[in-house]
Design an enzyme around this catalytic site. Sequence first.
Site, PDB file in Angstrom:
ATOM      1  N   ARG A 208      63.861  69.173  36.532  1.00 15.58           N
ATOM      2  CA  ARG A 208      62.563  69.272  37.431  1.00 15.58           C
ATOM      3  C   ARG A 208      61.390  70.304  36.384  1.00 15.58           C
ATOM      4  O   ARG A 208      61.970  70.536  35.437  1.00 15.58           O
ATOM      5  CB  ARG A 208      62.907  70.299  38.537  1.00 15.58           C
ATOM      6  CG  ARG A 208      63.722  71.559  38.041  1.00 15.58           C
ATOM      7  CD  ARG A 208      63.413  72.676  39.043  1.00 15.58           C
ATOM      8  NE  ARG A 208      64.254  73.983  38.563  1.00 15.58           N
ATOM      9  CZ  ARG A 208      63.981  74.836  37.601  1.00 15.58           C
ATOM     10  NH1 ARG A 208      62.561  74.682  37.183  1.00 15.58           N
ATOM     11  NH2 ARG A 208      64.437  75.847  37.246  1.00 15.58           N
TER      12      ARG A 208
ATOM     13  N   CYS B  77      60.848  81.832  37.071  1.00 16.37           N
ATOM     14  CA  CYS B  77      59.898  81.018  36.466  1.00 16.37           C
ATOM     15  C   CYS B  77      58.886  81.179  35.388  1.00 16.37           C
ATOM     16  O   CYS B  77      57.931  80.885  35.103  1.00 16.37           O
ATOM     17  CB  CYS B  77      59.083  80.629  37.806  1.00 16.37           C
ATOM     18  SG  CYS B  77      59.729  80.253  39.404  1.00 16.37           S
TER      19      CYS B  77
ATOM     20  N   ILE C 268      61.929  72.764  46.502  1.00 15.34           N
ATOM     21  CA  ILE C 268      61.678  73.921  46.862  1.00 15.34           C
ATOM     22  C   ILE C 268      62.842  74.789  47.050  1.00 15.34           C
ATOM     23  O   ILE C 268      63.888  74.361  47.518  1.00 15.34           O
ATOM     24  CB  ILE C 268      60.566  74.116  48.017  1.00 15.34           C
ATOM     25  CG1 ILE C 268      61.078  73.667  49.112  1.00 15.34           C
ATOM     26  CG2 ILE C 268      59.469  73.229  47.561  1.00 15.34           C
ATOM     27  CD1 ILE C 268      60.194  73.849  50.438  1.00 15.34           C
TER      28      ILE C 268
ATOM     29  N   THR D 107      65.194  79.631  37.254  1.00 17.45           N
ATOM     30  CA  THR D 107      65.429  80.206  38.577  1.00 17.45           C
ATOM     31  C   THR D 107      66.757  80.252  39.027  1.00 17.45           C
ATOM     32  O   THR D 107      67.555  80.015  38.526  1.00 17.45           O
ATOM     33  CB  THR D 107      64.194  79.327  39.593  1.00 17.45           C
ATOM     34  OG1 THR D 107      63.987  80.477  40.825  1.00 17.45           O
ATOM     35  CG2 THR D 107      64.824  78.141  40.002  1.00 17.45           C
ATOM     36  N   PHE D 108      66.566  80.880  40.474  1.00 13.58           N
ATOM     37  CA  PHE D 108      67.971  81.101  40.985  1.00 13.58           C
ATOM     38  C   PHE D 108      68.081  80.611  42.114  1.00 13.58           C
ATOM     39  O   PHE D 108      67.138  80.595  43.002  1.00 13.58           O
ATOM     40  CB  PHE D 108      68.318  82.696  41.036  1.00 13.58           C
ATOM     41  CG  PHE D 108      69.430  83.071  41.776  1.00 13.58           C
ATOM     42  CD1 PHE D 108      70.795  82.817  41.332  1.00 13.58           C
ATOM     43  CD2 PHE D 108      69.453  83.557  43.120  1.00 13.58           C
ATOM     44  CE1 PHE D 108      71.713  83.145  42.142  1.00 13.58           C
ATOM     45  CE2 PHE D 108      70.689  83.806  43.884  1.00 13.58           C
ATOM     46  CZ  PHE D 108      71.750  83.596  43.289  1.00 13.58           C
TER      47      PHE D 108
END
Length: 228
Positions: A76, A174, A157, A81-82
């Site tokens: 992606r 991010c 998302i 991120t987590f």
Amino acid sequence: MRKGEVLKLGIVPYMEGKEIQLKAFERVKKGETDGILILLQHPPVYTIGVSGGFDENILVPLAELKKKAELYKVERGGKITFHGPGQIVAYPIFNLAKWQKDVHLFVYKLEETIIKLLEEYGIKAGRKPKYTGVWVGDEKICAIGIAVRRWITWHGIAFNVNTDLSYFGLINACGITEFGVTSMQKLGINEDIEKVKEKMVDKFSEVFGIHFNEITLDRLAVIDNAKA
């Protein structure tokens, strides 16, 4: 109205979730449906997108990070991120040829979906210039990182419902250093995550003009041991 399918799962290991996405991708590519929306949660995992930033965005020794959660490099867009329990991860596997071949518009509509979802709970959310995702003030509540192949989208998302936000303290989520993260729970909304999923499906349908029929993993010919 476009016709799609929705697959609602429980907690699914990250790599199993990726395999499910790929199965859905093939189904959409064959024209069997206009799009498949996958909703699930992951066990604690950090993912790093193609924008990288591996070294500067991990704030603790790598060994310490890996004790807290798994770590994967993925296809992606975006940086680290987590994902974890209490966070709805939505993977829209949509054929943009059925809408518009416009990736920026697709991202805009993803943001609009979550903004409208939060309106249902009395939370005023919006966009922030120069950044993707959905924000409440200066805190991000929903991250977006997608990939597109042959105008079919995958990845998606990550929306914080009642996520353990302490995991974000080990990274610059991010790649952003000046702003924080939030969740519905942090904002004072304690809602069952399954109810939030239902409302999310409704908002996807509204914003993208698509009617969803619910399917099971069997439809994707996936042998899975997820906690549905």
